[in-house]
Design an enzyme around this catalytic site. Sequence first.
Site, PDB file in Angstrom:
ATOM      1  N   ASP A  10      -1.356   3.529   6.086  1.00 43.42           N
ATOM      2  CA  ASP A  10      -0.367   3.343   5.030  1.00 43.42           C
ATOM      3  C   ASP A  10      -0.323   4.566   4.117  1.00 43.42           C
ATOM      4  OD1 ASP A  10      -0.098   0.757   6.088  1.00 43.42           O
ATOM      5  OD2 ASP A  10      -1.672   0.005   4.768  1.00 43.42           O
ATOM      6  N   ASN A  42       0.839  -1.206   0.000  1.00 36.58           N
ATOM      7  CA  ASN A  42       0.000   0.000   0.000  1.00 36.58           C
ATOM      8  C   ASN A  42       0.873   1.256   0.000  1.00 36.58           C
ATOM      9  OD1 ASN A  42      -2.361  -1.501   0.130  1.00 36.58           O
ATOM     10  ND2 ASN A  42      -2.665  -1.190   2.315  1.00 36.58           N
ATOM     11  N   ALA A 102      -8.731  10.987  12.974  1.00 40.17           N
ATOM     12  CA  ALA A 102      -9.382  12.189  12.458  1.00 40.17           C
ATOM     13  C   ALA A 102      -8.855  13.459  13.106  1.00 40.17           C
ATOM     14  CB  ALA A 102     -10.887  12.092  12.661  1.00 40.17           C
TER      15      ALA A 102
END
Length: 323
Positions: free
Chosen positions: A265, A48, A236
Amino acid sequence: MTATASAGDGVPRVVTAGETMMLVAPSGPGRLRHAGAVTLSIGGAESNVAIGLSRLGIPASWVSALGEDEPGELVLHRVRAEGVDTAAVRRVPGRPTGLYLREKVAGATRVYYYRRGSAAATLAPGAFDPSILDGAAFLHLTGITGALSAECAEFVTWAAKTAGAAGVRVSYDVNYRSRLWEPSAARAATEALLPSVDVLLVGDEEARALWGWDDEACLERFPDTGPSEVVVKLGARGCAATIDGERLTAPGFPARQLDPIGAGDAFAAGYLAATLWGSDPAERLRTANAMGAFCVQNLGDYEGLPSRRELAAFLDRTVDLGR
């Protein structure tokens, strides 16, 4: 150690190493057992990151091992299609490619791993030719790899030391997976590796799970163990960091979360990319937060990751009408 190495064309390169599995998931929310159709994709933290970097224009190489099977072909083709160098990926006869099942029930994501005895579990010291590090600025590793087998644990240590000897900086994402090993084992493995790590990425929840530390404790204590850059991911809320002795915080971006998988990632890819672009510490954190926010607004581990142009538009709050 300094990130002065670069690829032949002058663009710094990053090497990542670790397992990627075939991912099977229902095409919509609900229990896997009731799925009338599923999608096939791939899932792996290190690939990723490599894909995220490649989309941003950073040359990336991925080191791993896959079975000589169709899941292995799927993984290899998907990663190659993203422009990632896979020359150091080995195919292992008699070992399967790892399998990763996922479902979303009542808003919660559940994962099921089938990776014991996988091809990637054979990664061991000497698994790659050290020459792959020529021209690299970073080797990126995660705590997932060391949990796969005793050989993999030795591989992570060997890889980090090999990179250090070559003057390549090591970035390490703790990436604790409770379904793979116990907290005490993950904590011990991480602490043993830290003297070889330059950039440490750790989530606030996993820091509490492994050390019982809050954000402040992480930023105060981890730098004394080796890493000159410690970044705590706060979801967040953004992130906080100690970079070369300087404390910084960066707020998160407003985002409607569709799928949280892969956000860490994406964050790592953004941080490394911004570092290689020569951005100052504050901009590195802002770029990392933007990549994480961009990722969670799309479905899939890596599918929604942006190009450099899309990332710049996101950072500049440029509105794309899409028509």
